[in-house]
Enzyme design. Sequence first.
Site, PDB file in Angstrom:
ATOM      1  N   PHE A 137       0.842  -1.195   0.000  1.00  8.84           N
ATOM      2  CA  PHE A 137       0.000   0.000   0.000  1.00  8.84           C
ATOM      3  C   PHE A 137       0.877   1.245   0.000  1.00  8.84           C
ATOM      4  O   PHE A 137       0.502   2.296   0.482  1.00  8.84           O
ATOM      5  CB  PHE A 137      -0.885   0.039   1.263  1.00  8.84           C
ATOM      6  CG  PHE A 137      -1.912  -1.042   1.331  1.00  8.84           C
ATOM      7  CD1 PHE A 137      -2.392  -1.642   0.185  1.00  8.84           C
ATOM      8  CD2 PHE A 137      -2.418  -1.440   2.563  1.00  8.84           C
ATOM      9  CE1 PHE A 137      -3.353  -2.640   0.262  1.00  8.84           C
ATOM     10  CE2 PHE A 137      -3.380  -2.429   2.643  1.00  8.84           C
ATOM     11  CZ  PHE A 137      -3.854  -3.051   1.491  1.00  8.84           C
ATOM     12  N   CYS A 139       3.610   2.057  -2.694  1.00  9.55           N
ATOM     13  CA  CYS A 139       4.268   2.589  -3.880  1.00  9.55           C
ATOM     14  C   CYS A 139       3.659   3.930  -4.278  1.00  9.55           C
ATOM     15  O   CYS A 139       2.465   4.019  -4.572  1.00  9.55           O
ATOM     16  CB  CYS A 139       4.137   1.578  -5.017  1.00  9.55           C
ATOM     17  SG  CYS A 139       5.056   2.084  -6.453  1.00  9.55           S
ATOM     18  N   ASN A 204       7.643   2.573   2.994  1.00  6.58           N
ATOM     19  CA  ASN A 204       7.875   2.503   1.567  1.00  6.58           C
ATOM     20  C   ASN A 204       8.506   3.842   1.184  1.00  6.58           C
ATOM     21  O   ASN A 204       8.881   4.628   2.040  1.00  6.58           O
ATOM     22  CB  ASN A 204       6.562   2.250   0.823  1.00  6.58           C
ATOM     23  CG  ASN A 204       6.811   1.524  -0.501  1.00  6.58           C
ATOM     24  OD1 ASN A 204       7.671   1.936  -1.275  1.00  6.58           O
ATOM     25  ND2 ASN A 204       6.060   0.461  -0.752  1.00  6.58           N
ATOM     26  N   CYS A 347      41.385  19.216  18.041  1.00 10.32           N
ATOM     27  CA  CYS A 347      40.913  20.301  17.175  1.00 10.32           C
ATOM     28  C   CYS A 347      41.943  20.575  16.073  1.00 10.32           C
ATOM     29  O   CYS A 347      43.137  20.690  16.348  1.00 10.32           O
ATOM     30  CB  CYS A 347      40.695  21.555  18.002  1.00 10.32           C
ATOM     31  SG  CYS A 347      40.356  23.017  17.010  1.00 10.32           S
ATOM     32  N   CYS A 357      28.383  28.947  14.909  1.00 12.05           N
ATOM     33  CA  CYS A 357      27.805  29.518  16.127  1.00 12.05           C
ATOM     34  C   CYS A 357      27.706  31.043  16.008  1.00 12.05           C
ATOM     35  O   CYS A 357      26.711  31.649  16.396  1.00 12.05           O
ATOM     36  CB  CYS A 357      28.653  29.121  17.329  1.00 12.05           C
ATOM     37  SG  CYS A 357      27.845  29.478  18.901  1.00 12.05           S
ATOM     38  N   CYS A 388      27.603  22.934  16.907  1.00 15.93           N
ATOM     39  CA  CYS A 388      29.049  22.829  16.663  1.00 15.93           C
ATOM     40  C   CYS A 388      29.488  21.379  16.538  1.00 15.93           C
ATOM     41  O   CYS A 388      30.301  21.030  15.686  1.00 15.93           O
ATOM     42  CB  CYS A 388      29.832  23.535  17.767  1.00 15.93           C
ATOM     43  SG  CYS A 388      29.434  22.952  19.431  1.00 15.93           S
ATOM     44  N   CYS A 392      31.448  19.986  13.163  1.00 17.43           N
ATOM     45  CA  CYS A 392      32.887  19.723  13.324  1.00 17.43           C
ATOM     46  C   CYS A 392      33.291  18.512  12.492  1.00 17.43           C
ATOM     47  O   CYS A 392      32.652  17.468  12.575  1.00 17.43           O
ATOM     48  CB  CYS A 392      33.209  19.467  14.796  1.00 17.43           C
ATOM     49  SG  CYS A 392      34.941  19.018  15.064  1.00 17.43           S
TER      50      CYS A 392
HETATM   51  C1  LIG Z   1      13.806   0.448  -7.560  1.00 17.33           C
HETATM   52  C2  LIG Z   1      12.878   0.224  -6.402  1.00 17.33           C
HETATM   53  C3  LIG Z   1      11.737  -0.507  -6.592  1.00 17.33           C
HETATM   54  C4  LIG Z   1      10.901  -0.743  -5.544  1.00 17.33           C
HETATM   55  N1  LIG Z   1       9.821  -1.520  -5.750  1.00 17.33           N
HETATM   56  C5  LIG Z   1       9.015  -1.836  -4.696  1.00 17.33           C
HETATM   57  C6  LIG Z   1       7.940  -2.735  -4.866  1.00 17.33           C
HETATM   58  O1  LIG Z   1       7.720  -3.273  -5.934  1.00 17.33           O
HETATM   59  N2  LIG Z   1       7.170  -3.022  -3.803  1.00 17.33           N
HETATM   60  C7  LIG Z   1       7.396  -2.472  -2.573  1.00 17.33           C
HETATM   61  O2  LIG Z   1       6.651  -2.763  -1.614  1.00 17.33           O
HETATM   62  N3  LIG Z   1       8.395  -1.612  -2.374  1.00 17.33           N
HETATM   63  C8  LIG Z   1       9.221  -1.293  -3.412  1.00 17.33           C
HETATM   64  N4  LIG Z   1      10.306  -0.466  -3.197  1.00 17.33           N
HETATM   65  C9  LIG Z   1      10.513   0.124  -1.863  1.00 17.33           C
HETATM   66  C10 LIG Z   1      11.482  -0.693  -1.014  1.00 17.33           C
HETATM   67  O3  LIG Z   1      10.988  -1.975  -0.762  1.00 17.33           O
HETATM   68  C11 LIG Z   1      11.758  -0.029   0.348  1.00 17.33           C
HETATM   69  O4  LIG Z   1      10.544   0.104   1.063  1.00 17.33           O
HETATM   70  C12 LIG Z   1      12.363   1.351   0.209  1.00 17.33           C
HETATM   71  O5  LIG Z   1      13.321   1.362  -0.829  1.00 17.33           O
HETATM   72  C13 LIG Z   1      13.042   1.833   1.530  1.00 17.33           C
HETATM   73  O6  LIG Z   1      14.106   1.010   1.937  1.00 17.33           O
HETATM   74  P1  LIG Z   1      15.660   1.370   1.635  1.00 17.33           P
HETATM   75  O7  LIG Z   1      15.917   2.724   2.161  1.00 17.33           O
HETATM   76  O8  LIG Z   1      16.450   0.288   2.318  1.00 17.33           O
HETATM   77  O9  LIG Z   1      15.837   1.315   0.151  1.00 17.33           O
HETATM   78  C14 LIG Z   1      11.183  -0.240  -4.261  1.00 17.33           C
HETATM   79  C15 LIG Z   1      12.350   0.502  -4.060  1.00 17.33           C
HETATM   80  C16 LIG Z   1      13.212   0.701  -5.118  1.00 17.33           C
HETATM   81  C17 LIG Z   1      14.499   1.466  -4.909  1.00 17.33           C
HETATM   82  S1  SF4 Z   2      34.885  22.560  14.149  1.00 13.90           S
HETATM   83 FE1  SF4 Z   2      36.042  21.097  15.390  1.00 13.90          FE
HETATM   84  S2  SF4 Z   2      38.063  20.965  14.435  1.00 13.90           S
HETATM   85 FE2  SF4 Z   2      37.063  22.785  13.621  1.00 13.90          FE
HETATM   86  S3  SF4 Z   2      37.768  24.453  14.922  1.00 13.90           S
HETATM   87 FE3  SF4 Z   2      35.842  23.729  15.790  1.00 13.90          FE
HETATM   88  S4  SF4 Z   2      36.418  22.187  17.300  1.00 13.90           S
HETATM   89 FE4  SF4 Z   2      38.211  22.549  16.007  1.00 13.90          FE
END
Ligand SMILES: Cc1cc2nc3c(=O)[nH]c(=O)nc-3n(C[C@H](O)[C@H](O)[C@H](O)COP(=O)(O)O)c2cc1C
Ligand code: SF4
Lengths: 436, 447
Positions: A137, A139, A204, A347, A357, A388, A392
Site C-alpha cells: 500500500f 508505492c 515505503n 581540534c 555559532c 558545533c 565539526c
Molecule cells: C527500484 C525500487 C523498486 C521498488 N519496488 C518496490 C515494490 O515493488 N514493492 C514495494 O513494496 N516496495 C518497493 N520499493 C521500496 C522498497 O521496498 C523499500 O521500502 C524502500 O526502498 C526503503 O528502503 P531502503 O531505504 O532500504 O531502500 C522499491 C524501491 C526501489 C528502490
Molecule cells: S569545528 Fe572542530 S576541528 Fe574545527 S575548529 Fe571547531 S572544534 Fe576545532
Amino acid sequence: MADITNTFAGIKSPNPFWLASAPPTDKAYNVERAFRAGWGGVVWKTLGEEGPPLVNVNGPRYGAIWGADRRLLGLNNIELITDRDLYVNLREIKQVKKDWPDRAMVVSIMVPCEEAAWKAILPLVEETGADGIELNFGCPHGMSERGMGSAVGQVPEYIEMVTRWCKANTRMPVIVKLTPNITDIRFPARAAMAGGADAVSLINTVSSITSVNLDNFSPEPSIDGKGSHGGYCGPAVKPIALNMVAEIARDAETRGLPVSGIGGITTWRDAAEFLALGAGNVQVCTAAMTYGFKIVSEMIEGLENWMDAQGHASLDDVIGRAVPNVTDWQYLNLNYVTKAKINQDMCISCGRCHIACEDTSHQAITQEVDGVRRFEVIDEECVGCNLCVNVCPVENCITMEPLAAGETDRRTGKKVSGDYGNWTEHPNNPSRVAAE
Amino acid sequence: MNSKQHMSGVVAGRLDASDIEGNFQDLHPPLNAHEAVVAADRCYFCHDAPCVTACPTSIDIPMFIRQISTGNPLGSAETIFDQNILGGMCARVCPTETLCEQVCVREVAEGKPVKIGLLQRYATDHAMDSKNEIYKRPAASGKKVAVVGAGPASLACAHRLAMYGHEVEILEAREKPGGLNEFGIAAYKTVDDFAQREVDFVLSIGGISIRYGQKLGEGIALEQLQSDYDGVFLGVGLAGVNALRMEGDDAQGVVDAVDFIAGLRQSKDKSDIAVGRRIVVIGGGMTAIDAAVQAKLLGAEDVTICYRRGKEQMNASVFEQDLATSRGVVIRHWLQPEKVNTADGKVQSVTLEYTSQKDGRLAGTGEMMTIEADQVLVAIGQTLEASGLGLPIKLDGGRIATDADGRTSADKVWAGGDCTNTGDDLTVTAVAQGRDAAEAINKTLKQ
Ligand SMILES: Cc1cc2nc3c(=O)[nH]c(=O)nc-3n(C[C@H](O)[C@H](O)[C@H](O)COP(=O)(O)O)c2cc1C
Ligand code: SF4
Ligand SMILES: Cc1cc2nc3c(=O)[nH]c(=O)nc-3n(C[C@H](O)[C@H](O)[C@H](O)COP(=O)(O)OP(=O)(O)OC[C@H]3O[C@@H](n4cnc5c(N)ncnc54)[C@H](O)[C@@H]3O)c2cc1C
Ligand code: SF4
Ligand code: SF4
C-alpha cells in the site's frame, strides 16, 4: 555468542535481515544469490494480478543525491511492480522456498481494490509454500495513479478493508506495508490493525523529485525530456522511517503490533537502531542495490558483536528497548544543562564551529584567544545546542558535557537543579499544571 | 643507448630527443574532472582559513574549491584571478608545501593536505581554455603608467592598473615577456609554452602595451619616466648573478645556472643543450635544484649539489630536495668550493673544503676533498645590479627599499617583486606585490 534468530509475525528466519520487495527480489536468480550471501529472508518483488505483465519505462528509472566522494545518500525510482509474468514468478517462488526452507519467503502483492482480485491471487501465492504476504500500500508512483499502492495506503478505511479481505481469504500471515506519504503514520497503522493485520512494515518510498536538469529543465530521471515524481529511499530517509516506527511502537492503540523496519538501513548500527525503536526485524533495499548482497555479513557480524559486547543474549533483549525513552517534547527535562567542550588536542582549527555559532547561533565559540587562532567555548553564551558538534569534521572533538547538580550555569547564573522539571510545570508555561 | 651518453666533456644530445621529451613532462600532471571533484570534496570550507592566510596573494581558497565541487570551474577561476591574475602559473610553481598546503587543516590532521595547487590549476586551465572574456577594461582614465620589466610583478601590476582604466606601457629589456616565468622556472613545471599563453591572457584585458629591447639604465633614465608618465612601477627582478670568484672560475665548463636554465627554457627540444657527464652544482636554493635536476634529465651521469651549510638551511624546500634526489641528484652539505681545477682551460674537477658552524659562524675546517667534474653550474645567488640601472633610489640590503604599499623613495615610483627588499623571491610574492603596488598607484592617481 548472541542468538540473532528471528521470528517475525510467526515467520522464522536465521537472522532479522530481509531484503525488501524491490529489484533485488524480483527473480529466483537474485534471491538465490542473496540467500547464498546470508540474507535471512526476502519479500518478493510485488506481484500484480493475472494478465499481460506491466511495462516499465525503457529509459532511466533512478535519480540520486550524493555526499562527499559521491557516496549515495538518497535514491529515487520510478519503477513499477514486477514486469514479469505472474506464473513465472509463482513458479520461481515455489522453487526457491523449496530449496531454502529455513529462509523467510514473503510475497508482496498489489492488485486492484476489489475483493475478487485479492481472492483470485491469494490461493495462487499460498500454493507456493510462501511464509506470508505483504500488501503493498506504499508505492507512491505509477501504481497510485491506477488506484493502487499509496492511493490505498493514504486512505485508512481502504487499508482496513483490504486487510480484512486478505485475512479472510488466506491462512498466511498478513503484513501491511505502509506509505510515509501521509501526515500521521498512526492512522494507517491503526487501520491495518483493525483489519486484522499480523504486522505492518514501513516505510515505503517517499514521494520526491531528486533533481532538475538545468540544460533542458527536465526533472531527473528524464524520460525524453519529461520526469515524474518517484519514490525516495536510502540513507537520507532513515530518520523519517525511525520516527514513524517509533510512533507506532509507542501509540497506545498499536503498541505491540509487530513492525518490520525499513528505510535507509545500511549498516548493523542502523538495523540495531530500528530494532531498539520497536522493529521486530528489518528490511533492506538501497544498501544492497548500492553495494551488493555481501553487506549482510557485515550487518550480521556487527549486530552479533555489539550484542555480545553489551551482553544481549537474543533479539528480544534489544527489540523495543529505546521505545520507553521516546517521549513528547513537553516531558523533556529542562533542568538538564549541557555545555559544548572542545578537545584542543583533537581540534584541527578549521573554524567551522566558530562560524556556525557566530553567524547562525549564539556567539559562543571564540576565534582567537590572546591573539592566536583558537576555538574555545564561551560557557557564558553556550546554550548547549550542539550545532558545533554536528558541523565539526573531527568526530568526538567537541562533546556535550552535562553540568552536575549544584554547579552554576554561567549563561543564566543559576544553579543547576538535580531534579527533573519539564515544560508542563515550568513557570513560563501559561497552561502549566500546578505542581502539588 | 645513445652513443653520446657516456662521452666526457660538455656535450649536447646525450639522450635521444624522445627520451628528453619524456623526461620533461609535466611534474604534476593536471587533475581530470573526476580527480578534481574528489580532491575538492576534501576541503572543509574553513572559516578564516589558514590556507588563505598562507597564500601571499590571499586567494579565497575554500571558495574557489567549493565552486569546483559545485560544477562552476569558471566562477572558481574568477575567484582565483581576482586575487592573482597569474593564478595559472602560481598553481604550477608555488612551493605549496611551504605555503597554503603546509597549513591546510587536513595536513595538520592527516598529513595529507587538500591539493590546493592542483585544484587551482584545474580551475585556471578550464578558464583559460574556455576563452571566456573574464576581465573587461573600463573607460580609459586618461592616466598613463610606465611599468619596467615584464615579469610576474610587472604583469600583475599592469593588469590591475588596466582594471582601473589606466593605460600601461611596459618596457622590457629582453625580446620576450614573462621574466623568470619564461626564462627561469624549471621546464617540467610549465610545459607547453604556458608562460606565453598566460602573458597573452593577462594582456587580453586591453590597455597594456609592451615595448621590447627597452632597458632601464641604458638609454632610458628613471627621471625621464617620472616626467613622461603619471606613475612608474619597477619590476626588474634580479638581473645580476654572483660569481664564484676563485681560481679556475673562468674555465670552459663553468656556467651560471640561471643562464643555463634560460638557455634550456628557450630551446625547442633541448637536444642542443650541452651538459657535462659529471656535474657539480654550487648552491642550495631553488636555482641549484632546478639546474641539477634538469641537467640530470638531459643525460648527465653524476650530478652533485654542494652546499656550504646543512639540509635545514637550504633555501630549497624539502619537497624540492626530495625531487632532486629522486631524480638521482646527490646533495652534499657542509662543503664550500675552493678552486676549479682545469686542463687546457677546461674544467677537470672541483676542490672543496669541509665547513662547520662555529659559534654561529660558518668556517672552513681546512680539510679538502675533490669531486671530478667537466661542468660546474654556479647557483649562489642573484643581485639587483642597482648601479647599472642608475637608480636615484634608496636601497636596503642591495635591493630597492619599499614601504608596505610598494612605494620607493623616489617620487611617483613604486616597485615590487624580487628587486625589492621584502618578501620571499617567489612568483606568487611578486604577483602580490605588483598587484598591491597597482592598488596604491591607483589611489594616488585618483587623488
Ligand atoms: C527500484 C525500487 C523498486 C521498488 N519496488 C518496490 C515494490 O515493488 N514493492 C514495494 O513494496 N516496495 C518497493 N520499493 C521500496 C522498497 O521496498 C523499500 O521500502 C524502500 O526502498 C526503503 O528502503 P531502503 O531505504 O532500504 O531502500 C522499491 C524501491 C526501489 C528502490
Ligand atoms: S569545528 Fe572542530 S576541528 Fe574545527 S575548529 Fe571547531 S572544534 Fe576545532
Ligand atoms: C631558476 C629559478 C627557478 C625558480 N623557480 C621558482 C619556482 O619554482 N616557484 C616560485 O614561486 N618561484 C621560483 N623562482 C623565483 C621566481 O621566478 C621569481 O621570484 C619571480 O619571477 C620574480 O618576479 P619579478 O617580476 O620580480 O622578476 P623577474 O621574473 O625576474 O622579471 C623581471 C623582468 O624585468 C626585466 N628587466 C630586468 N632588468 C631590466 C631593465 N633594466 N630594464 C627593463 N627590463 C628589465 C627582465 O628581463 C624580466 O623580464 C625561481 C627563480 C629562478 C631563478
Ligand atoms: S597562489 Fe600559490 S600559495 Fe596561493 S593558493 Fe595558489 S598555489 Fe597556494
Ligand atoms: S585549510 Fe584546507 S580544508 Fe581548510 S579551507 Fe583551506 S584547503 Fe580547505
